[in-house]
Design an enzyme around this catalytic site. Structure first.
Site, short mmCIF file in Angstrom:
data_model
loop_
_atom_site.label_atom_id
_atom_site.label_comp_id
_atom_site.label_asym_id
_atom_site.label_seq_id
_atom_site.Cartn_x
_atom_site.Cartn_y
_atom_site.Cartn_z
N LEU A 1 -1.96 4.83 -5.96
CA LEU A 1 -0.76 4.48 -5.19
C LEU A 1 -1.07 4.36 -3.70
CD1 LEU A 1 2.49 4.33 -5.61
CD2 LEU A 1 2.42 6.50 -4.38
N GLY A 2 -2.04 5.13 -3.21
CA GLY A 2 -2.33 5.17 -1.78
C GLY A 2 -2.85 3.84 -1.25
N HIS B 1 5.92 3.01 9.57
CA HIS B 1 5.16 1.82 9.99
C HIS B 1 6.06 0.87 10.78
CE1 HIS B 1 1.50 2.71 7.74
NE2 HIS B 1 2.21 2.95 6.66
N CYS C 1 10.83 7.08 4.58
CA CYS C 1 9.60 6.82 3.82
C CYS C 1 8.49 6.51 4.82
CB CYS C 1 9.86 5.62 2.91
SG CYS C 1 8.41 5.03 2.02
N THR D 1 6.80 3.95 4.87
CA THR D 1 6.99 2.56 5.26
C THR D 1 7.89 2.46 6.50
OG1 THR D 1 6.75 1.88 2.97
CG2 THR D 1 7.85 0.32 4.45
N CYS E 1 11.80 -14.94 -13.00
CA CYS E 1 10.37 -15.28 -13.05
C CYS E 1 9.75 -14.69 -14.32
CB CYS E 1 9.65 -14.77 -11.80
SG CYS E 1 9.45 -12.98 -11.73
#
Lengths: 342, 342, 342, 342
Positions: free
Chosen positions: D262-263, D43, D38, D40, D96
């Protein structure tokens, strides 16, 4: 007839004697009984950049109007002569795809009275019959005159789900305050308001806010987090257009929260897109005008049931000719709505 | 411990001494402080066809309960011992597709306390920790005990859009009356109620109805058409299950109107499908239980903000052992909610 | 001009020579290029109870029409002479509260062409300009003529959320079949159809159904439960009006499921209100006509994108004068749409 | 076992031999069959500011995973040993207020595998049983591994109404492309895509876009206005996070249009708040993760019905140890999804 006009580019208005407007077949002639001043009128009065780019003088100004129908065009079936009406300021085409799908407030051919065509700070105004909304004969002038502006509040508050929710209203000018009253009426759990006028904060509390904070002098974030047990608010109603208020508002908005945006910013806005919108999964709705004519039916319902009491909203009254004093009151930050009578 | 039980098939209940329940790892033990009686309990008491087909004696009855947590199972992290809680009566599985998509109220593995497993007309009840909803310690018993039932009212009223709408509530039993209070709180324009008990009609008006009509003795259709200028109502909240009330309600519903259906009919219903649903473009929602746990959050919001005041709802109080008197009061048609205390 | 009329009460139609209609200022005159037959026309042809109570002969029948604008009334700005148009059959008032709130399909002053005023089984028809929907000049007649009826299918399918859902369509007449095609186009996961004509079941599968069942000869309930792993369907689209189909449909509907109801029952319907609506928490929407004009925009989108291909729908073509043959084809249960050309 | 880990702060990953994780009672042990990369992960690989602030090495990376359940914790009832599962990467608390109201994707206690706790670029991963989504045994690895990421596409496309709408997708990376496929499947009328990679634009067209434009080299605004007859698009799906794309997207969005975001932008964003949101009455929804578990059911429906075919999405395959090559392929801008197999 007597009218308040923007005679030529530049600041200020003038009193003028002009002909009574002639009617198109689908129009009615309304004898103005009261008008009120909107922030937009102030922009036109001051002749700021927006006004200079949009307004083509000479123009009769004013778009918050109520009065009596005194003449009907040939094709008009309703309202009738003698009816007491409030005016919807946006004249729409009924023909574009927006008008044809229940989105008349987004009509691409919209012309606004007092902005794009002659308005209602005058003895008479001619307007499409469908824009003349019939009132009960005994509705007080102070309420009838506010309905167009109240419609902005109703449109904003009804654009989100406020039931049993914690709500932040950023901007407690007249529309913000009326939005607070609507939020109270339709079941908000808690309502917090911010503004930079102590007068307006007090007004907001009188009209239904649970707590009101000075946006720059009080610790807004901490105070509202404390009041909401650290969670923030479910709904943001953004009525200020102030960049700092927008940032405060979205900072306080809970994940998955809803925001309705009516306030107009002074220019491009820099914001934390990721945290305020994307990661937070915020649901945001821009608000423009009033739903035609759904908002008017909703406003009627709130007023007639007594759920919203607008009677405290008009705080200043002037004759039409005293418009300079009226605009000064409006600009002071220490007024509710300012009403003019011809 | 002492408990009220359905010992065997047939009418009536008994007082029994039974063991304190033992806990599963995910359960809490609640010492009951108050319970209230629901229409369902009356069916079980009377042992009607539904009860005979669903209930497996022996069973501790009762599902509207509040109390104090006195013991927590091994896996429980919340609530804690000492917490004052109200109970959600539907114990759900958290694993089926409904539970996994925010539709827990439709869980296919639901077991209801006091119906499918032991209930709360007792000194103690064991229940899944997630079903024990924490209250403020100072919430009056008379309100805490009602929250489960109040949730039906909230679920019904929140299933439609009532804002600035004209509303008919058919059936002014306790849930109907609480629904009226919710409708008032969330901005209904006008609320009309029908029932066949004058006591309840008066109660409905006290709790927020604008007008209330005897369903068989008054001219309901004509009266409400007059009050609505011939248009009928925007929303029907059907709380009675009475075929004639359903017919009246849909007859009065405007085209495009919304209806929420909580009332259970005595058997198959014959209705004018074409005019009441199809041609009218009605939008209808069946209501089952409470949204888990959204309804509870909403109910909390309405109570804490003061938007709904439930304090008049409990009209009769009895010790647990006086259940026969309590059920008689409940069956009289001249009561609000009936509360039992162990 | 030549027209097909109901000359007087009783079964059947006649060919007649009548004057070309004269135009109101807001009307256009359309030279009919094609018309198609609706179930409603069959009721009028057969002169059943509904027809006898609603129709006032003499009347030109027919309401599914496309053609060319040949003359425009004085106030008409669009469409223009020469435009190829399909007609919306419901002429609405633009003035009632429904028309003013985007609910024109519920207009209280609706007049339907071919039912309440002269229709389109004729050389020419006069109709309000707003009811003449412009088509691309090259749209095939076989598609243009279907748009009014296709709009019922679009309205029904768009009234619910079909995305990734399991869907049952009860009733595979032409509207049902077009609804299946729409459901396929907008992402239904599985589509099951029922009818009592094997011809139509085959047609349904050709147009997108995954499986189709004979409502009385096949074991519908068991078959669909097996296909849905015992769960039933998420959505019911009820297009039949048959009591047994309605019962099958709601029996198969999952808890929390949605239903849209277009089918008209032969009389009052007896149903299991509790299990089919209340306990199941069903969400039900009656469907009437088309959303004005949203449905037309949606239909245009589906057709132009190629998402729905209506070209197989017209299975029979006749000249206007051969209406008796056309109605026989329509009544046979072995047709799609039947098209007439003047 | 073998795993790919971020051993310490700084760029790059390492292969390591670490112990097989031990299970909590509510967890399952999954033998990884495939994983995919992904943005992510990139990164984290590059160790940018976000990664440095969020990641606490040592950490097993990777969160797009499918595999086989090989062991179940003591409290696990489903899935079972032997089941083929895809993993939801967000582990949520179920306790929660978000988790309790069907908003688990906003859980305040979320921990993401491969980010906040050990991930799936490894031989085995331990994860909560509810996060292991059962697949049909014969679902191809290339599709099973994508479901978590595909869920982002489904969540985005389902957050708006795309039926018969004109849609702009800004950003044609893998999620953008899958979103295009979903939009096609659920009835979008026209789909336009923008990106800055010609490879991706071609890919977008193959997966369902009607036209694709280079965001900086083509005249996007003019081209799409021409294609939409000057009107712009009904819906914007913003998948890029690029400020210029966001500006283009909102410039092209019609009044009253919907946008899903989403970006993730590289920093604060400056935008024309008034014209892009307020006056335009835009409806905007930030998108975070996947709806738990609604999105998974929807994704399943789209895949099983064949409405969306994901088989072209995986364009590169590497063994787990060749992660450097895999990340290079991923960073090239000329790939779909990149799959790793242990």
């Amino acid at each position: 007839m007597r009218a308040i006009i923007k005679a030529s580019p530049g600041a200020g208005f003038e009193v003028a004697e002009i002909p009574v407007p002639t009617l198109q077949p689908n129009e009615v002639l309304v004898e103005v009984q009261a008008a009120s001043i909107c922030g937009t009128d102030l922009h036109i009065y001051n002749w700021d950049d927006w006004a200079a780019s949009r307004i083509k003088p000479p123009l009769v100004v004013g778009h918050e109007v109520c009065g009596t129908v005194v003449e009907c065009g040939a094709n008009v079936t309703a309202p009738e002569v003698g009816d007491f009406v409030s005016l919807e300021s946006h004249v729409v085409c009924n023909a574009c795809s927006y008008c044809r799908t229940g989105q008349g407030h987004l009509c691409v051919n919209t012309r606004v009275i007092g902005v794009d065509r002659d308005g209602g700070f005058a003895k008479y105004i001619a307007i499409d019959a469908q824009n003349a909304w019939p009132n009960p004969p005994d509705l007080p002038l102070e309420i009838a005159v506010l309905q167009e502006n109240f419609g902005n509040a109703v449109h904003t508050a009804f654009a989100v789900d406020l039931r049993a929710k914690k709500v932040l209203v950023t901007g407690a000018g007249p529309v913000g305050i009326m939005t607070i009253a609507v939020a109270r009426a339709i079941g908000a759990r808690s309502i917090y308001a911010t503004d930079i006028s102590r007068y307006r904060l007090d007004f907001a509390v009188r009209m239904g806010a649970d707590a009101a904070f000075h946006a720059s002098e009080d610790n807004v974030i901490e105070s509202i987090l404390t009041l909401t047990e650290g969670e923030g608010v479910d709904v943001l109603l953004e009525m200020s257009g102030a960049p700092s208020a927008i940032d405060q508002g979205f900072s306080l908005l809970k994940p998955g929260g809803e925001a309705a945006l009516l306030g107009v910013t002074p220019g491009p806005l820099t914001m934390d897109w990721n945290h305020h919108l994307v990661f937070k999964a915020a649901k945001v709705a821009g608000i423009s005008g009033r739903r035609l004519w759904q908002t008017w039916y909703q406003a009627r319902g709130l007023i007639r049931s007594g759920a919203v009491d607008l009677s405290p909203m008009v705080t200043h009254r002037f004759p039409l000719e005293a418009f300079d004093q009226a605009f000064a009151a409006m600009a002071s930050g220490e007024s509710g709505k300012v009403m003019l009578t011809p």
